[in-house]
Structure formats: structure tokens, C-alpha cells
Design a protein around this motif. Structure first.
Motif, mmCIF file in Angstrom:
data_model
loop_
_atom_site.group_PDB
_atom_site.id
_atom_site.type_symbol
_atom_site.label_atom_id
_atom_site.label_comp_id
_atom_site.label_asym_id
_atom_site.label_seq_id
_atom_site.Cartn_x
_atom_site.Cartn_y
_atom_site.Cartn_z
ATOM 1 N N GLY A 36 5.192 -63.653 -78.450
ATOM 2 C CA GLY A 36 5.790 -64.895 -78.944
ATOM 3 C C GLY A 36 7.270 -64.749 -79.224
ATOM 4 N N ALA A 37 7.711 -63.518 -79.474
ATOM 5 C CA ALA A 37 9.137 -63.287 -79.747
ATOM 6 C C ALA A 37 10.004 -63.764 -78.589
ATOM 7 C CB ALA A 37 9.392 -61.803 -80.002
ATOM 8 N N LEU A 38 9.476 -63.742 -77.374
ATOM 9 C CA LEU A 38 10.258 -64.210 -76.228
ATOM 10 C C LEU A 38 10.533 -65.706 -76.341
ATOM 11 C CD1 LEU A 38 8.357 -62.174 -73.496
ATOM 12 C CD2 LEU A 38 10.713 -61.775 -74.272
ATOM 13 N N VAL A 39 9.565 -66.449 -76.828
ATOM 14 C CA VAL A 39 9.759 -67.897 -77.037
ATOM 15 C C VAL A 39 10.801 -68.123 -78.138
ATOM 16 C CG1 VAL A 39 8.632 -70.047 -77.712
ATOM 17 C CG2 VAL A 39 7.427 -68.421 -76.238
ATOM 18 N N THR A 40 10.689 -67.350 -79.198
ATOM 19 C CA THR A 40 11.658 -67.493 -80.294
ATOM 20 C C THR A 40 13.066 -67.156 -79.806
ATOM 21 O OG1 THR A 40 9.921 -66.894 -81.858
ATOM 22 C CG2 THR A 40 12.178 -66.790 -82.663
ATOM 23 N N LEU A 41 13.206 -66.072 -79.053
ATOM 24 C CA LEU A 41 14.531 -65.706 -78.520
ATOM 25 C C LEU A 41 15.087 -66.812 -77.633
ATOM 26 C CD1 LEU A 41 14.023 -61.949 -77.510
ATOM 27 C CD2 LEU A 41 15.543 -62.813 -79.301
ATOM 28 N N ALA A 42 14.250 -67.375 -76.802
ATOM 29 C CA ALA A 42 14.715 -68.412 -75.875
ATOM 30 C C ALA A 42 15.206 -69.646 -76.605
ATOM 31 C CB ALA A 42 13.586 -68.783 -74.910
ATOM 32 N N ASN A 43 14.651 -69.905 -77.771
ATOM 33 C CA ASN A 43 14.953 -71.146 -78.474
ATOM 34 C C ASN A 43 15.997 -71.009 -79.579
ATOM 35 O OD1 ASN A 43 13.159 -73.465 -77.417
ATOM 36 N ND2 ASN A 43 11.891 -71.622 -77.348
ATOM 37 N N HIS A 44 16.466 -69.786 -79.801
ATOM 38 C CA HIS A 44 17.556 -69.571 -80.756
ATOM 39 C C HIS A 44 18.596 -68.704 -80.072
ATOM 40 C CE1 HIS A 44 15.223 -71.450 -83.898
ATOM 41 N NE2 HIS A 44 14.196 -70.718 -83.526
ATOM 42 N N PRO A 45 19.377 -69.290 -79.182
ATOM 43 C CA PRO A 45 20.277 -68.482 -78.357
ATOM 44 C C PRO A 45 21.203 -67.597 -79.192
ATOM 45 C CG PRO A 45 20.205 -70.738 -77.574
ATOM 46 C CD PRO A 45 19.459 -70.713 -78.880
ATOM 47 N N ALA A 46 21.201 -66.336 -78.840
ATOM 48 C CA ALA A 46 22.048 -65.335 -79.496
ATOM 49 C C ALA A 46 22.187 -64.189 -78.508
ATOM 50 C CB ALA A 46 21.406 -64.860 -80.798
ATOM 51 N N ASN A 47 23.169 -63.345 -78.742
ATOM 52 C CA ASN A 47 23.439 -62.261 -77.794
ATOM 53 C C ASN A 47 22.500 -61.080 -78.026
ATOM 54 O OD1 ASN A 47 25.417 -63.647 -76.357
ATOM 55 N ND2 ASN A 47 26.965 -63.115 -77.874
ATOM 56 N N VAL A 48 21.256 -61.299 -77.674
ATOM 57 C CA VAL A 48 20.230 -60.250 -77.732
ATOM 58 C C VAL A 48 19.922 -59.826 -76.297
ATOM 59 C CG1 VAL A 48 17.847 -59.690 -78.324
ATOM 60 C CG2 VAL A 48 19.209 -61.115 -79.867
ATOM 61 N N TYR A 49 19.923 -58.516 -76.070
ATOM 62 C CA TYR A 49 19.628 -57.931 -74.755
ATOM 63 C C TYR A 49 18.378 -57.083 -74.938
ATOM 64 C CZ TYR A 49 24.340 -59.590 -74.294
ATOM 65 O OH TYR A 49 25.441 -60.412 -74.315
ATOM 66 N N LEU A 50 17.262 -57.608 -74.519
ATOM 67 C CA LEU A 50 15.957 -56.987 -74.774
ATOM 68 C C LEU A 50 15.563 -56.149 -73.564
ATOM 69 C CD1 LEU A 50 13.209 -56.573 -76.099
ATOM 70 C CD2 LEU A 50 12.603 -58.899 -75.448
ATOM 71 N N VAL A 51 15.585 -54.831 -73.746
ATOM 72 C CA VAL A 51 15.213 -53.902 -72.678
ATOM 73 C C VAL A 51 13.754 -53.507 -72.889
ATOM 74 C CG1 VAL A 51 15.686 -51.654 -71.632
ATOM 75 C CG2 VAL A 51 17.576 -53.038 -72.547
ATOM 76 N N ILE A 52 12.916 -53.788 -71.908
ATOM 77 C CA ILE A 52 11.496 -53.423 -71.985
ATOM 78 C C ILE A 52 11.287 -52.187 -71.114
ATOM 79 C CG2 ILE A 52 9.120 -54.143 -71.583
ATOM 80 C CD1 ILE A 52 10.154 -57.083 -71.741
ATOM 81 N N LEU A 53 10.934 -51.078 -71.756
ATOM 82 C CA LEU A 53 10.611 -49.846 -71.021
ATOM 83 C C LEU A 53 9.120 -49.873 -70.703
ATOM 84 C CD1 LEU A 53 12.568 -47.219 -73.178
ATOM 85 C CD2 LEU A 53 13.321 -48.330 -71.062
ATOM 86 N N ASP A 54 8.811 -50.060 -69.437
ATOM 87 C CA ASP A 54 7.412 -50.241 -69.020
ATOM 88 C C ASP A 54 6.900 -48.946 -68.381
ATOM 89 O OD1 ASP A 54 5.009 -50.905 -67.848
ATOM 90 O OD2 ASP A 54 5.812 -52.536 -66.622
ATOM 91 N N ASN A 55 6.098 -48.214 -69.168
ATOM 92 C CA ASN A 55 5.459 -47.011 -68.609
ATOM 93 C C ASN A 55 3.935 -47.142 -68.584
ATOM 94 O OD1 ASN A 55 4.784 -46.729 -71.260
ATOM 95 N ND2 ASN A 55 5.968 -44.869 -71.622
ATOM 96 N N GLY A 56 3.439 -48.280 -69.046
ATOM 97 C CA GLY A 56 1.992 -48.520 -69.007
ATOM 98 C C GLY A 56 1.193 -47.708 -70.006
ATOM 99 N N LEU A 57 1.891 -47.069 -70.954
ATOM 100 C CA LEU A 57 1.210 -46.155 -71.891
ATOM 101 C C LEU A 57 1.615 -46.419 -73.329
ATOM 102 C CD1 LEU A 57 1.959 -42.738 -70.121
ATOM 103 C CD2 LEU A 57 -0.188 -44.022 -70.019
ATOM 104 N N TYR A 58 0.701 -46.047 -74.237
ATOM 105 C CA TYR A 58 1.099 -45.866 -75.635
ATOM 106 C C TYR A 58 1.558 -44.415 -75.753
ATOM 107 C CZ TYR A 58 -1.305 -50.233 -76.851
ATOM 108 O OH TYR A 58 -1.698 -51.539 -76.938
ATOM 109 N N GLU A 59 2.846 -44.187 -75.459
ATOM 110 C CA GLU A 59 3.323 -42.816 -75.319
ATOM 111 C C GLU A 59 3.324 -42.056 -76.638
ATOM 112 O OE1 GLU A 59 6.407 -42.115 -72.260
ATOM 113 O OE2 GLU A 59 7.556 -41.320 -73.937
ATOM 114 N N VAL A 60 3.709 -42.727 -77.728
ATOM 115 C CA VAL A 60 3.860 -42.002 -78.996
ATOM 116 C C VAL A 60 2.513 -41.633 -79.617
ATOM 117 C CG1 VAL A 60 6.106 -43.032 -79.482
ATOM 118 C CG2 VAL A 60 4.041 -44.072 -80.449
ATOM 119 N N THR A 61 1.428 -42.172 -79.089
ATOM 120 C CA THR A 61 0.113 -41.786 -79.617
ATOM 121 C C THR A 61 -0.609 -40.855 -78.645
ATOM 122 O OG1 THR A 61 -0.897 -43.785 -78.689
ATOM 123 C CG2 THR A 61 -0.170 -43.894 -80.974
ATOM 124 N N GLY A 62 0.105 -40.348 -77.650
ATOM 125 C CA GLY A 62 -0.472 -39.343 -76.763
ATOM 126 C C GLY A 62 -0.631 -39.777 -75.321
ATOM 127 N N GLY A 63 -0.440 -41.077 -75.036
ATOM 128 C CA GLY A 63 -0.451 -41.510 -73.643
ATOM 129 C C GLY A 63 -1.679 -42.289 -73.219
#
Lengths: 190, 157
Positions: free
Chosen positions: A80-107
Motif C-alpha cells: 500500500g505504501a506505493l499508493v501512498t507515495l504516488a498520491n503525496h508527490p515527494a522526492n522519494v527514490y524507492l530501490v527494490i532489491l529483488d532476490n526472491g529470498l528472506y535473506e536476513v533470516t537465512g534465505g
């Protein structure tokens, strides 16, 4: 495909004077690339809520710009944060690192890994500037354009997953991080 | 019943800059006054935890936000509250609509049963509107540098 180190090295080279907020796996790597007052490791965090923190900061400091490095698992916790970002324009640059894993819990695999189209979701939420980079050469060529101009911007990076990683530790206590960030924000942009 | 213009007057007198909210049927009656006040930026969000963390970013950036939601959304937003109030130690200020509170001795709704115990569990100071007023509660919390909530007793859902 690129490694998380390679992805973040490009970001460090192109972030300019923007605030960089890192979450989850990126918090363990970013301080080796940049460790100024404008670098904020959001750890401990509210799960999935990096985009909100970035939006609040960007609204408070509209000229500065805030880059959020978010994991795909974190993104799914709060689409839902994407909808909120779209509707309150501000200079936010959202980088999504897509590795398909929960890496910090072991993968462990993520729900929807390899099937979820974050660019389509971001556009559907109303974000107009959406970039997808699937390999390092593309990201190196396109990062400057993606990270310039007005936000909100969503940048979807396909990266290699890592197994057996440990949960990162914050580079310094939260109170110290906040004091550094506020001091850096008080400095004029040059 | 506190009306929208009174809420806006109280917030303006305190220098509040942003209101982040998901309204319920009683808070929602303030919509017109909140959205038409040029000194306040009204931020509509998708989920209550999001409101809390956007407020955190605004506070770090030097602004004075207030977060408004129903108690049901407050229950949902626990992790965000825990992080912002107890990890980041920011003086979050909330206005919470307490659904069914006025009917608490005769309602099927479980909200009144859990509202205060959950506020205490999160170690959040709170007072009730009616016994307290919005501007005074905000100023006290700000002077103390502590997170706090004011609770609006509501009727049925």
C-alpha cells in the motif's frame, strides 16, 4: 543479474547529496560504501515501513531527496505504501532489491518469488517513473537518469540471492544515527 | 462532540504541520475542516502503521505531525508504534477514536475491552478527550518530549 554489492556500488556512485536509508540486508553492506550523516541504517525497523520513513523525511526536506533501499520481502509487507507515495508527490527514490529470498533470516523463499512484477504494481499504484534493471550493465547505464528528476521513482533491481547470511547489526546506536542525520540535514545543499 | 473547526484551531495553536490519518465515522467528520486548512497538510495513508512511520520521518525532519486513527488501526499498527516510540524514541502524538467506548457495558464489540490494556502494554501515556483538551494534551507531551495519545470516546461502529 547482479550481486547486492554491485547494485549498491552503483547506487553509492550516483546518490549525489540525497539521504540514503537502508533496510535489512543492505544495512550490512552500505556502511562500507558510504558512512556519512546522510546514510541512515533503518535497523531496528518497523517491518516493511521504510517507504513511510522516506516519505516523511522527503516531505520535511523537499529539495534533498531520499533514496530508500528496500528488500522485496519488506516491500511485500507494505505494498500500500506505493499508493501512498504516488498520491503525496515527494522526492522519494524507492530501490527494490529483488532476490526472491528472506535473506536476513537465512534465505527462505519469498511468496511470489520470480513471479511478482513490482514495476507493474508500482505503475498500477499510480507511480509514473518506474525503472527495471535486470543486469549490472543496464543499472550502470540507467542509474543516473533514474536517480535524478522528481520523485516518486521506483527502481526494481534483480539481484542474486545469498544463503546463510546473518542478520545485520546497525553501524551505531539509533540515537547517534538520528543525531548525525539531523545534523547533516541542517547543512545547506551545495 | 469535538467538531472539525475546533480540532483545526487546537492543532494550529500548537504549531502542528501535518495530520496523517485513516478516519473512522467520527474522526471522519473532521475531514472538511482538516483538508481545507492551508496551515495543515493532510496525509491520507493506506494502513495505520504507515501513518506512524511517515510521522517519524517528518519529526526527524523537524516537522510537527499528529496521527489520527481508530483504535482498531492502532491495534494493527503495533510494530510501527513500538519502533517509533521505543527504538527511535520520537515524541509521537496520536488521536485515537475509541470505538464503542460509550457503549462499553452493553456492546458485542471487543474494542473497549482491549483498548486501554493495549495502550498500557505499549507504555503509551494517554488521556481522554472531555476530561482533557487536545491542545493541552499536545503541549504537555511536547514539553515532556514524550509520546502520548488522546482518546476520543465513540459510539457504535
Amino acid at each position: 543479474m547482479m550481486t547486492i554489492h554491485e547494485a549498491l556500488q552503483v547506487l553509492a556512485a550516483e546518490r549525489s547529496q540525497r539521504v540514503v536509508i537502508t533496510t535489512m540486508a543492505a544495512t550490512g553492506i552500505w556502511p562500507k560504501l558510504s558512512d556519512t550523516g546522510l546514510d541512515f541504517a533503518y535497523i531496528p525497523s518497523a517491518m516493511g515501513h521504510g517507504p513511510g520513513l522516506a516519505l516523511g523525511l522527503a516531505l520535511a526536506h523537499p529539495q534533498r531527496g531520499v533514496i530508500l533501499v528496500n528488500g522485496d520481502g519488506s516491500m511485500l509487507m507494505n505494498l500500500g505504501a506505493l499508493v501512498t507515495l504516488a498520491n503525496h508527490p515527494a522526492n522519494v527514490y524507492l530501490v527494490i532489491l529483488d532476490n526472491g529470498l528472506y535473506e536476513v533470516t537465512g534465505g527462505q523463499p519469498l511468496v511470489g518469488a520470480g513471479r511478482t512484477d513490482y514495476a507493474l504494481i508500482a505503475r498500477g499504484a499510480g507511480i509514473e517513473r518506474v525503472y527495471t534493471f535486470t543486469d549490472l550493465n543496464q543499472w550502470q547505464s540507467g542509474a543516473r537518469e533514474a536517480l535524478s528528476g522528481p520523485g516518486p521513482v521506483v527502481i526494481w533491481l534483480k539481484i542474486e540471492g545469498r544463503l546463510g547470511e546473518k542478520t545485520p547489526k546497525p553501524p551505531r546506536p539509533m540515537a547517534e544515527q538520528l543525531a548525525r542525520l539531523q545534523a547533516a540535514l541542517a547543512q545547506p545543499l551545495v | 462532540m469535538l467538531d472539525g473547526p475546533s480540532v483545526v484551531a487546537a492543532l494550529r495553536s500548537c504549531g502542528v504541520t501535518h495530520v496523517l490519518w485513516i478516519p473512522d465515522s467520527e474522526l471522519g467528520q473532521w475531514e472538511s475542516a482538516l483538508s481545507s486548512c492551508p496551515e495543515l497538510q493532510l496525509i491520507r495513508v493506506c494502513r495505520e502503521g504507515e501513518a506512524i512511520v511517515i510521522a517519524a520521518g517528518l519529526m526527524i525532519g523537524g516537522k510537527r505531525p499528529v496521527v489520527m486513527m481508530q483504535c482498531t488501526g492502532f491495534f494493527e499498527a503495533g510494530d510501527a508504534l513500538r519502533n517509533v516510540v521505543h527504538d527511535l524514541k520520537l515524541p509521537l502524538f496520536l488521536v485515537l477514536g475509541m470505538r464503542s467506548w460509550k457503549l462499553r457495558d452493553r456492546t458485542f464489540d471487543s474494542c473497549p475491552r482491549f483498548a486501554e490494556p493495549i495502550l498500557r502494554a505499549w507504555q503509551l501515556d494517554y488521556t481522554w478527550l472531555g476530561e482533557d483538551d487536545l491542545a493541552s494534551a499536545y503541549r504537555r507531551a511536547r514539553e515532556a518530549g514524550r509520546a502520548a495519545a488522546v482518546l476520543l470516546p465513540e459510539g457504535s461502529p
